[in-house]
Design a protein around this motif. Structure first.
Motif, PDB file in Angstrom:
ATOM      1  N   GLY A   9      48.713  44.213  38.118  1.00  0.00           N
ATOM      2  CA  GLY A   9      47.650  43.859  37.195  1.00  0.00           C
ATOM      3  C   GLY A   9      47.436  42.367  37.046  1.00  0.00           C
ATOM      4  N   THR A  10      48.499  41.576  37.246  1.00  0.00           N
ATOM      5  CA  THR A  10      48.397  40.125  37.106  1.00  0.00           C
ATOM      6  C   THR A  10      48.405  39.415  38.456  1.00  0.00           C
ATOM      7  OG1 THR A  10      49.575  40.274  34.999  1.00  0.00           O
ATOM      8  CG2 THR A  10      49.399  38.098  35.996  1.00  0.00           C
ATOM      9  N   LYS A  33      40.280  39.263  38.343  1.00  0.00           N
ATOM     10  CA  LYS A  33      40.166  39.745  36.964  1.00  0.00           C
ATOM     11  C   LYS A  33      39.225  40.941  36.882  1.00  0.00           C
ATOM     12  CE  LYS A  33      42.896  36.679  35.253  1.00  0.00           C
ATOM     13  NZ  LYS A  33      44.233  37.092  34.787  1.00  0.00           N
ATOM     14  N   THR A  34      39.662  41.932  36.141  1.00  0.00           N
ATOM     15  CA  THR A  34      38.829  43.116  35.965  1.00  0.00           C
ATOM     16  C   THR A  34      38.742  43.447  34.488  1.00  0.00           C
ATOM     17  OG1 THR A  34      40.686  44.648  36.131  1.00  0.00           O
ATOM     18  CG2 THR A  34      39.600  44.049  38.177  1.00  0.00           C
ATOM     19  N   ASN A  35      37.583  43.927  34.086  1.00  0.00           N
ATOM     20  CA  ASN A  35      37.417  44.408  32.714  1.00  0.00           C
ATOM     21  C   ASN A  35      36.745  45.774  32.718  1.00  0.00           C
ATOM     22  OD1 ASN A  35      34.864  43.783  33.473  1.00  0.00           O
ATOM     23  ND2 ASN A  35      34.517  42.172  31.959  1.00  0.00           N
ATOM     24  N   PRO A  80      48.837  50.866  41.741  1.00  0.00           N
ATOM     25  CA  PRO A  80      48.747  51.796  40.615  1.00  0.00           C
ATOM     26  C   PRO A  80      47.846  52.984  40.948  1.00  0.00           C
ATOM     27  CG  PRO A  80      48.282  49.527  39.928  1.00  0.00           C
ATOM     28  CD  PRO A  80      48.267  49.551  41.422  1.00  0.00           C
ATOM     29  N   GLY A  94      44.854  53.805  37.744  1.00  0.00           N
ATOM     30  CA  GLY A  94      45.662  53.106  36.743  1.00  0.00           C
ATOM     31  C   GLY A  94      44.904  51.949  36.132  1.00  0.00           C
ATOM     32  N   SER A  95      45.406  50.738  36.350  1.00  0.00           N
ATOM     33  CA  SER A  95      44.772  49.523  35.822  1.00  0.00           C
ATOM     34  C   SER A  95      43.469  49.192  36.537  1.00  0.00           C
ATOM     35  CB  SER A  95      45.729  48.335  35.956  1.00  0.00           C
ATOM     36  OG  SER A  95      46.944  48.591  35.297  1.00  0.00           O
ATOM     37  N   PHE A  96      43.185  49.891  37.625  1.00  0.00           N
ATOM     38  CA  PHE A  96      41.997  49.603  38.429  1.00  0.00           C
ATOM     39  C   PHE A  96      41.155  50.876  38.589  1.00  0.00           C
ATOM     40  CE2 PHE A  96      45.583  47.026  39.946  1.00  0.00           C
ATOM     41  CZ  PHE A  96      45.102  45.760  39.636  1.00  0.00           C
ATOM     42  N   SER A 148      54.369  48.662  30.298  1.00  0.00           N
ATOM     43  CA  SER A 148      53.367  49.000  29.287  1.00  0.00           C
ATOM     44  C   SER A 148      53.492  50.458  28.891  1.00  0.00           C
ATOM     45  CB  SER A 148      51.962  48.707  29.814  1.00  0.00           C
ATOM     46  OG  SER A 148      51.741  49.387  31.030  1.00  0.00           O
TER      47      SER A 148
END
Length: 315
Positions: A9-10, A33-35, A80, A94-96, A148
């Protein structure tokens, strides 16, 4: 040489490793960076998903293009999400979430004409421990990676168990309690979040950086009463999870991983909490063998490479 890539993620970590697991060279680049919330969570298309996917893929291309490809025998990847290791398709991400139903393996394989294999990041951590880590000497084990949420993997007869939905070992989704009236559930991933534990102590101690685990563990290791109260509650939740896993699978070892596992006090207080639970509840009749994982931040790299070897052998 093998190029191993861990999409986090980072950062996206990457390393050159040999067949024995020796790390020759290691580096990392920031993850784009993703939002995105994405259609996986909202049921709607995310307008930025295509752009974010392109940015991630181009970052991966940049990493690979900077290698001496003539000397790279293959590319091993950790990512992920729920991953179909046979096809290479990623689900959920996951985070993406923008990676949902994307076949990153095929994209890279077609561009570079190299063998490419990918595995879920938590399962990679488990494979690292099976190959060269803390459970290499046993047949059956459980690896719990605290971050997390709670990731990891289940090893049965020295093989990673994935399950019919590829979800075996996704402990974060285990429900610890369900309200009979509302049907709302409490989930292990939230109750056993190391990130949340660190955040709570950091806020209590008014630390500028609420993610500074090292500063938080200074308070814990020095016996600060307020910090220890939160930390011990966290360890009690992990202890309950460990006992539950012992009864469900009865493994020879349960290994605790994640960044917090580098702190010896973690396993010590989990063991203490287990002893207290067992003493308070005489129904218990097991004593899990709990150890710290050997690998921490580089676990996904080692596990991805081991997955590459076993996948290639099976092919």
């Amino acid at each position: 040489m093998y190029l191993v890539i861990d999409i986090g993620g980072t950062f996206i970590k990457h390393a050159l490793m040999d067949a024995a697991g020796k790390m020759i060279e290691k580096s990392k680049v920031p993850t784009p960076k993703t939002n995105a919330i994405g259609r996986v969570l909202t049921g709607e298309e995310n307008p930025d998903a295509k752009k974010q996917l392109e940015e991630l893929i181009n970052t991966l291309f940049s990493i690979i293009d900077n290698q001496d490809l003539a000397n790279i025998k293959g590319i091993a990847m950790s990512c992920p999400g729920t991953i179909d290791v046979e096809s290479g398709v990623i689900y959920n991400g996951g985070s993406f979430p923008f990676l949902h139903e994307v076949n990153v393996v095929e994209i890279i394989r077609n561009r570079y004409a190299k063998d490419v294999f990918m595995e879920n990041d938590g399962k990679c951590a488990a494979l690292a421990e099976l190959w060269l880590g803390s459970v290499k000497d046993v047949d059956d084990s459980v690896i719990l990676v605290l971050g997390s949420g709670v990731g990891g993997g289940i090893i049965l007869d020295r093989k990673l168990h994935r399950g019919v939905n590829l979800s075996a070992g996704e402990v974060s989704y285990v429900m610890s309690e369900v309200n009979p009236a509302t049907k709302e559930a409490r989930f292990v991933g939230l109750e056993c979040s190391a990130v949340e534990m660190v955040k709570q102590i950091a806020e209590l101690k008014q630390l500028e950086d609420h993610t500074d685990g090292l500063a938080v563990f200074e308070y814990i290791n020095n016996g600060d009463e307020e910090a220890m109260a939160i930390f011990d509650d966290f360890c009690t939740q992990i202890a309950a999870l460990v006992l539950n896993m012992q009864y469900i699978l009865d493994p020879e070892k349960i290994a605790i991983g994640g960044g917090v596992s580098a702190q010896p006090i973690l396993v010590e207080r989990i063991q203490r909490a287990m002893d207290e639970i067992i003493e308070t509840n005489p129904l218990h009749n097991v004593q899990p063998n709990v150890v710290a994982c050997h690998f921490q931040n580089d676990a996904n790299l080692y596990g991805a490479l081991y997955h590459f070897f076993t996948s290639k052998e099976n092919k």
